[in-house]
Design an enzyme around this catalytic site. Structure first.
Site, short mmCIF file in Angstrom:
data_model
loop_
_atom_site.label_atom_id
_atom_site.label_comp_id
_atom_site.label_asym_id
_atom_site.label_seq_id
_atom_site.Cartn_x
_atom_site.Cartn_y
_atom_site.Cartn_z
N THR A 86 4.50 -5.53 -9.74
CA THR A 86 3.16 -6.01 -10.04
C THR A 86 3.19 -7.08 -11.12
O THR A 86 2.52 -8.12 -11.01
CB THR A 86 2.27 -4.84 -10.50
N ILE A 87 3.96 -6.84 -12.17
CA ILE A 87 4.02 -7.79 -13.28
C ILE A 87 4.56 -9.13 -12.80
O ILE A 87 4.04 -10.20 -13.15
CB ILE A 87 4.88 -7.21 -14.42
N LYS A 118 -0.46 -3.17 -5.57
CA LYS A 118 -1.43 -2.14 -5.95
C LYS A 118 -2.85 -2.56 -5.56
O LYS A 118 -3.79 -2.53 -6.35
CB LYS A 118 -1.35 -1.81 -7.44
N ASP A 166 -8.83 -3.74 -3.21
CA ASP A 166 -9.90 -4.31 -2.41
C ASP A 166 -9.29 -5.50 -1.66
O ASP A 166 -8.13 -5.85 -1.87
CB ASP A 166 -11.06 -4.76 -3.32
N ALA A 167 -10.07 -6.11 -0.78
CA ALA A 167 -9.62 -7.29 -0.03
C ALA A 167 -8.31 -7.00 0.70
O ALA A 167 -7.36 -7.78 0.65
CB ALA A 167 -9.47 -8.49 -0.96
N LEU A 182 -5.14 -9.78 1.08
CA LEU A 182 -3.95 -9.59 0.26
C LEU A 182 -2.75 -9.15 1.10
O LEU A 182 -1.61 -9.56 0.83
CB LEU A 182 -4.24 -8.59 -0.85
N GLU A 208 0.09 3.97 -3.62
CA GLU A 208 0.55 4.18 -4.99
C GLU A 208 -0.26 5.32 -5.61
O GLU A 208 -1.48 5.21 -5.81
CB GLU A 208 0.36 2.91 -5.82
N HIS A 257 4.37 8.25 -8.90
CA HIS A 257 4.56 7.32 -10.02
C HIS A 257 4.29 8.01 -11.35
O HIS A 257 3.22 8.57 -11.57
CB HIS A 257 3.58 6.15 -9.84
N ARG A 259 4.45 3.77 -17.14
CA ARG A 259 5.10 3.39 -18.40
C ARG A 259 4.45 4.06 -19.60
O ARG A 259 5.13 4.52 -20.51
CB ARG A 259 5.02 1.87 -18.58
#
Length: 218
Positions: free
Chosen positions: A37-38, A65, A68-69, A73, A113, A137, A140
């Site tokens: 993601t980062i 992650k 929406d959309a 995506l 996720e 998950h 962090r």
């Protein structure tokens, strides 16, 4: 469990050039590569396409992650060469269904996720849509606060497996943790900093594979 878990490299770098250096060193020693993601936020969705060019034979994950959309995506991720894309468990079923439709058009898959609040009833609804994968998950911030893997985690993983959901497990995973999951149907162990920031990343990857081979002997 007859299928041996695979090792997934999570690239959560803030710069694409740094991620590519990690990939150059580690791609022969991992099975799955994840545009984290980062990385996707920092470098854009084009990071997925660059990783696909560099690693044409690997399973490639776009860890977006999505909330929406789903159609838009998913089209972005899979057209760049992703095999799998993540959707956050809090997303509406309509978003998951839309993302799954695109994924299947590209012969890909959606991973849910499991982050935050969700229930086994939710998981049954995901399975009913046709989604087969989820990521268990430990985040962090949870790791930083001292949260460890417990029996409740293992019981929940087993319940998900019993629904036919294939699990990838992430969250500060190291080789000594792996025996905890021997009775769980694990698709992959996801390691980021444990590989990328190791003193010897190749040796660290070999330690993961050695532990997997020892625990999941065929």
């Amino acid at each position: 469990m007859t299928t041996k878990p695979r090792l997934q490299l999570a690239l959560d770098h803030t710069r694409l050039d740094a991620a590519l250096l990690t990939v150059e060193r580690l791609h022969p020693h991992v099975d799955i590569i994840e545009a984290g993601t980062i990385l996707c936020i920092s470098a854009g969705i084009q990071a997925v396409g660059t990783l696909r060019e560099r690693c044409p034979q690997h399973t490639l994950v776009a860890d977006l992650k999505v909330a929406d959309a789903g159609t838009t995506l998913a089209e972005q991720a899979f057209s760049q060469g992703a095999n799998w894309m993540t959707v956050i468990c809090a997303a509406p079923l309509a978003t998951m269904a839309a993302a799954l439709e695109v994924a299947e058009r590209y012969q890909g898959e959606i991973q849910i996720e499991l982050f935050g609040r969700w229930t086994l009833e939710d998981a049954k609804a995901w399975r009913a849509l046709g989604i087969k994968q989820a990521i268990y998950h430990r985040g962090r911030d949870a790791q930083a606060s001292g949260q460890t893997w417990g029996q409740q985690d293992l019981d929940t993983m087993k319940a998900l497996s019993d629904l036919g959901i294939e699990l990838s497990i992430t969250g500060g995973i190291t080789p000594p943790d792996l025996p905890l999951f021997k009775q769980i149907a694990v698709t992959a162990f996801i390691a980021g900093r444990a590989l990328a920031e190791a003193a010897d990343p190749v040796a660290a990857a070999r330690q993961f594979h050695s532990a997997i081979n020892e625990i999941w002997r065929s």
